[in-house]
Design a protein around this motif. Structure first.
Motif, short mmCIF file in Angstrom:
data_model
loop_
_atom_site.label_atom_id
_atom_site.label_comp_id
_atom_site.label_asym_id
_atom_site.label_seq_id
_atom_site.Cartn_x
_atom_site.Cartn_y
_atom_site.Cartn_z
N ALA A 77 -8.15 63.22 88.95
CA ALA A 77 -7.73 64.61 88.76
C ALA A 77 -8.77 65.39 87.96
O ALA A 77 -9.07 66.55 88.27
N LYS A 78 -9.35 64.75 86.96
CA LYS A 78 -10.37 65.40 86.14
C LYS A 78 -11.60 65.73 86.98
O LYS A 78 -12.18 66.81 86.86
N GLU A 79 -11.99 64.81 87.85
CA GLU A 79 -13.14 65.04 88.71
C GLU A 79 -12.88 66.20 89.68
O GLU A 79 -13.76 67.02 89.94
N SER A 80 -11.64 66.26 90.18
CA SER A 80 -11.27 67.35 91.09
C SER A 80 -11.34 68.70 90.38
O SER A 80 -11.82 69.69 90.94
N ARG A 81 -10.89 68.75 89.12
CA ARG A 81 -10.95 70.00 88.35
C ARG A 81 -12.39 70.43 88.10
O ARG A 81 -12.71 71.62 88.12
N LEU A 82 -13.27 69.45 87.86
CA LEU A 82 -14.69 69.78 87.65
C LEU A 82 -15.31 70.40 88.90
O LEU A 82 -16.09 71.35 88.81
N ASP A 125 -13.70 72.09 91.14
CA ASP A 125 -13.15 73.45 91.23
C ASP A 125 -13.89 74.38 90.28
O ASP A 125 -14.18 75.54 90.63
N ALA A 126 -14.19 73.88 89.07
CA ALA A 126 -14.91 74.70 88.09
C ALA A 126 -16.31 75.03 88.58
O ALA A 126 -16.81 76.15 88.38
N TYR A 127 -16.96 74.05 89.24
CA TYR A 127 -18.31 74.33 89.76
C TYR A 127 -18.24 75.33 90.91
O TYR A 127 -19.09 76.24 91.01
N LYS A 187 -5.83 59.82 86.46
CA LYS A 187 -6.22 60.94 85.61
C LYS A 187 -7.70 61.26 85.77
O LYS A 187 -8.10 62.43 85.75
N LYS A 204 -21.16 65.45 83.74
CA LYS A 204 -19.74 65.11 83.55
C LYS A 204 -19.26 64.10 84.60
O LYS A 204 -18.47 63.20 84.30
#
Length: 559
Positions: free
Chosen positions: A406-411, A413-415, A403, A428
């Motif tokens: 996955a959270k790091e990957s989403r961050l 993508d957000a950047y 998890k 983060k």
């Protein structure tokens, strides 16, 4: 005028840079220009100006008492001493003998102004040294906090790669030396060899220490075994320098030649390549403590259970104590001195009585191995249940780590989509990194608790007992003590009960029958049995092994 020349440098580095040579050249030229007759030269190579006791300075003072010269030529006041009080003391001592102090960089007369200037020079030299030391100390601390190596002499097993304009110096593994380090740890932990035994093996194998000496020393091997650097972390600011007490050495190059350990909160960790696994290193430290506890040393009386008897009332060890030709085990609480209280009321026990009781209990267990194997089977059942719980915990931890990924990957993508700024991303990601490290540590701890249990334990116990039982009645004192130390963790005395806490010596690396034959041949020696601690089953075995003795009120139980 007949004069003596005195020169001094304070460090080996200055010696190598030949500053003593340049000093002497200046002094000799000055003496020649002023038509001085040089009687002798007194040279202290690598001696601190903080020290009053220097071999050549003492020789100069002795020769001054003999009236061998009329003056002493020195480059500058700080070469005579860095401490103004020492400088003034030597100056006054020489002046009483009508010997003149001569300095190349400053001519001194007897008028008050020149004497005041000389005093100022001494104070400035003392201040300058203190300032240099403080600046050096702060610079090294800052460098260590950045994770950079301090000093260019690495531990055995590493090479120091010098710094360049583009990078700092660092340690790299010396494969040849690292192999020796691994061998030392293996012999100490797995083969149970003593420091002397390791030295012997290294010598027989032709392994020489770094300095190229003929053989290793026990102290060198002990330093390697206790050095945390091999686990991948070395420490700066671990010790502080201090003056040694009651030193028998007349001359010391430095004032503070001793070392004291700082509080661990002051240590600065620096990462370096790892040579030894942390678990193996920890086992080695435990073995050092165990060796110290069981060390035979030079003893007048023999104690079969030396280092193994524990007081059930206060938890301290019993020790052997002779009294009017008889020997006893008594609680070490009795040795406490004010302000520590002697708060244990455990009685003393005759060594002959306790030794006989424990040995007969062990002998009975060896001759009837079902006493142990029944408890092994029960433990196997409990172990299976524990393993299932450990596996579930590992699955939960792995899920949490997934998890986080996955959270790091989403961050990221957000950047990339410019939803968050770079500073927000860094913060983060930093939090995620901390959480990941904590979970990784938790997973490693859980995995270490979940080591597999040997399947052939029961068979191994039977073979082991059979191998020993053949010689039970013919074993010498040393052989019996060897077997007890192999089979026992400790013997706990509680009022009228003796609790024997045992070890099941099982190794899965080799066939059990073969290992037993090797461990208990006709010699039953301490060095022939190499049972690995990580695969030993160290469990309390709460089965009865009652042993009655009409002359002894104690009862023994296996645990």
């Amino acid at each position: 005028m007949k004069i003596a020349i005195y020169a001094r440098v304070s460090t080996e580095r200055q010696e190598k840079e030949e500053t003593i040579k340049s000093q002497l050249e200046v002094l000799r030229d000055y003496a020649k220009q002023n038509s001085y007759s040089v009687i002798d030269e007194y040279i202290d190579d690598g001696w601190s100006g903080e020290m009053m006791a220097r071999p050549e300075l003492d020789r100069l003072r002795d020769d001054a008492n003999k009236g061998m010269f009329e003056g002493v030529l020195i480059h500058s006041p700080d070469r005579l001493a860095r401490n103004y009080a020492y400088q003034y003391l030597i100056q006054e001592e020489l002046e009483k003998k009508k010997i003149k102090l001569l300095f190349v960089n400053h001519e001194i007369s007897d008028n008050p102004e020149d004497q005041l200037m000389l005093g100022f020079q001494g104070l400035i030299a003392e201040y300058e040294k203190a300032k240099i030391l403080e600046r050096t100390r702060r610079g090294r601390l800052a460098k260590a906090r950045r994770g950079q190596i301090i000093g260019s002499i690495p531990p055995y097993g590493y090479d120091y790669v010098k710094k360049t304009e583009k990078r700092e110096g660092y340690y790299k593994v010396n494969e040849s030396e690292a192999s020796v380090v691994k061998t030392i740890f293996s012999m100490f932990v797995k083969d149970k060899k003593s420091l002397r035994g390791i030295v012997r093996e290294l010598t027989l194998k032709g392994q020489k220490p770094r300095g190229g000496g003929a053989k290793w020393g026990r102290s060198s091997v002990a330093r390697i075994i206790s050095n945390t650097s091999y686990t991948g972390t070395t420490y700066y600011n671990k010790y502080y320098s201090c003056e040694t007490e009651n030193s028998q050495q007349k001359y010391r190059r430095l004032k503070r030649t001793g070392r004291r350990l700082r509080d661990k909160s002051d240590w600065i960790a620096i990462s370096i390549p790892r040579i030894i696994e942390k678990t193996l290193f920890d086992q080695a430290q435990n073995q050092l403590v165990e060796n110290m506890r069981l060390s035979p040393r030079n003893v007048k009386y023999q104690y079969l259970l030396k280092g193994m008897v524990i007081c059930g009332e206060c938890g301290l060890h019993f020790y052997g104590s002779p009294n009017h030709g008889k020997t006893y085990y008594r609680c070490s609480n009795r040795n406490k001195r004010f302000p520590f209280k002697k708060d244990c009321k455990a009685s003393i026990v005759k060594t002959t009585t306790l030794d006989l009781l424990v040995w007969q209990s062990i002998a009975k267990a060896i001759q009837k191995p079902e006493i142990i194997t029944e408890q092994v089977k029960r433990y196997q059942e409990r172990h299976h249940t524990q393993q299932q719980e450990i596996q579930k915990e590992l699955e939960r931890t792995t899920s949490k780590l997934s998890k986080l990924d996955a959270k790091e990957s989403r961050l990221l993508d957000a950047y990339s989509g410019k939803v968050i700024s770079l500073d927000q991303l860094k913060e983060k990601v930093r939090v995620i990194k901390v959480e990941r490290e904590a979970l990784e540590q938790q997973r490693q701890k859980t995995e270490s608790e979940g080591r597999s249990y040997p399947h052939n334990v029961v068979k191994g116990v039977r073979y082991y007992c059979k191998a020993i039982s053949r010689r039970l009645n013919t074993l010498s004192f040393d052989e019996r003590q060897t077997i007890l130390r192999l089979l026992l963790n400790e013997v706990e005395i509680n009022d009228q009960t003796v609790l024997i806490k045992g070890v099941i010596p099982v190794n899965t690396e080799h066939p059990v029958k073969e290992r037993i034959a090797m461990a208990h041949s006709n010699t039953v020696s301490t060095t022939s049995c190499s049972l690995d601690p990580q695969v030993r089953v160290r469990r309390s075995l709460p089965a009865h092994l009652s042993q009655s003795n009409p002359d002894f009120p104690y009862r023994s139980h296996w645990k």
